[in-house]
Design an enzyme around this catalytic site. Sequence first.
Site, PDB file in Angstrom:
ATOM      1  N   HIS A   7       0.332 -11.509   7.236  1.00 44.51           N
ATOM      2  CA  HIS A   7       1.376 -10.486   7.162  1.00 44.51           C
ATOM      3  C   HIS A   7       1.719 -10.031   8.566  1.00 44.51           C
ATOM      4  O   HIS A   7       0.832  -9.739   9.367  1.00 44.51           O
ATOM      5  CB  HIS A   7       0.944  -9.275   6.338  1.00 44.51           C
ATOM      6  CG  HIS A   7       1.981  -8.190   6.324  1.00 44.51           C
ATOM      7  ND1 HIS A   7       3.066  -8.226   5.471  1.00 44.51           N
ATOM      8  CD2 HIS A   7       2.134  -7.072   7.087  1.00 44.51           C
ATOM      9  CE1 HIS A   7       3.818  -7.170   5.699  1.00 44.51           C
ATOM     10  NE2 HIS A   7       3.287  -6.459   6.675  1.00 44.51           N
ATOM     11  N   SER A  52       0.703   0.931   2.090  1.00 46.96           N
ATOM     12  CA  SER A  52       1.855   0.212   1.538  1.00 46.96           C
ATOM     13  C   SER A  52       1.694  -1.294   1.726  1.00 46.96           C
ATOM     14  O   SER A  52       1.851  -2.078   0.787  1.00 46.96           O
ATOM     15  CB  SER A  52       3.140   0.699   2.215  1.00 46.96           C
ATOM     16  OG  SER A  52       4.252  -0.055   1.790  1.00 46.96           O
ATOM     17  N   LYS A 101      -0.085  -4.219  -1.533  1.00 49.25           N
ATOM     18  CA  LYS A 101       0.578  -5.432  -2.014  1.00 49.25           C
ATOM     19  C   LYS A 101      -0.246  -6.674  -1.688  1.00 49.25           C
ATOM     20  O   LYS A 101      -0.357  -7.597  -2.507  1.00 49.25           O
ATOM     21  CB  LYS A 101       1.985  -5.537  -1.419  1.00 49.25           C
ATOM     22  CG  LYS A 101       2.938  -4.444  -1.922  1.00 49.25           C
ATOM     23  CD  LYS A 101       4.364  -4.700  -1.496  1.00 49.25           C
ATOM     24  CE  LYS A 101       4.579  -4.496  -0.014  1.00 49.25           C
ATOM     25  NZ  LYS A 101       4.548  -3.072   0.389  1.00 49.25           N
TER      26      LYS A 101
END
Length: 449
Positions: free
Chosen positions: A100, A201, A205
């Site tokens: 990410h 946040s 996920k």
Amino acid sequence: MSPAGLTYDRSAHDAVELIRTKRDHGRLSQEQIEWMIAAYTDGFVGDEQMSALAMAILLNGMTREEIGHWTAAMIASGERMDFSSLRTPDGARRLTADKHSTGGVGDKITLPLAPLVASFGVPVPQLSGRGLGHTGGTLDKLESIPGWQAELSNTELLRQLDEVNAVICAAGPGLAPADKKLYALRDVTGTVEALPLIASSIMSKKIAEGTDALVLDVKAGSGAFMKSRADAVELARTMVALGTDAGVSTTALLTEMDTPLGLTAGNAIEVEESIQVLSGGGPADIVELTVALAREMLDAVGISGVDPAENLRNGRAMDSWRRMISAQSGDPDADLPQARHSHTITAAVSGTVTRLDAMAVGLAAWRLGAGRARKQDSVQAGAGVRMHAKPGDTLTAGQPLFTLLTDDEHRISRAAQSLEGAVDVDADGGPHEAPDLVFDRISAADLTD
């Protein structure tokens, strides 16, 4: 991959009580946090109350334990994916790895990275998003490939991972729905910058996604969300702690984002540059970061002593790319869209480039149509900025500096305004020493409570 149910007692807590606790620098218990997330997702707690709590969190922060409970509660609001069915022919479990990035200008790294890691036999479930503002979205880039589809069912995702090893697709609505609702609220209440909420946040996920290993690319600089290195390090440490506490092998690389990555910022033109990297070429900074992140991902699943760059040179990463694109109905041989209009900005003076502002380039690409101001806006596949010189390069007055690409000619003047003052040139032509692209690394071993 069954969705989790939301069950809570409406009378167990009071939203005002929780707001006051955090307002007065107190700590929220696990039960209070679970109740607040469930009640807000269900609509029992209103936007105005969650806004007040988010602002209190922005101002007063959260402990590692609180952030962990908050993240777990958001995960529990939806489904958790499970890749344990991925097995080798002899029945051994295949560990998955994901990456990410916190976002930047010209950050196309996911495109060559996923197939590169997959070329070593590692399943890479890369659930990605679309861009908003000056940072581009991975799905926007890939959707410039004719026929390519971002939406996959869970069954299709698992099958592609099993057969191809790599998938880049949109995250389904069932993953951490509480985060989706809370993020929209933060966006309109001035609380996007709350570091505990940023970390939770992202990680809610990623943990719900079910990957075994996660490598974070946390950027700092003018073109990044975190402008200072200190803030980026704090965010990275928080996210590594969240992943580690949740049983996900998590590391973070801290990377520089004062200067755009590569020589393109847009959609189709970034795909083009990614294909160059997969073909064994491409800009040196893109190759460097792709290889560094690939090495981290491979190490995290027990594959060490290999040189990821070798699979860029020998064509195996390109083979993985072609299979990945084809599996999602894309044509890897199709011509990429090109903008109808272009405009070249030339250098005013001769010398050595010492600065190229990432934010300015990102804004120019956005104004040309490569990005969106609202989630519902469309993007132009061919729009963007080509850069012809970066820090350390020498220029001659009149030499091309930027090429602006767009389907709407009237966008060019405003985009050009974004680039005024974006480049510094040393007329003496002295050497320029660029900062390290990767300036820090954080793993679980570096954490302290």
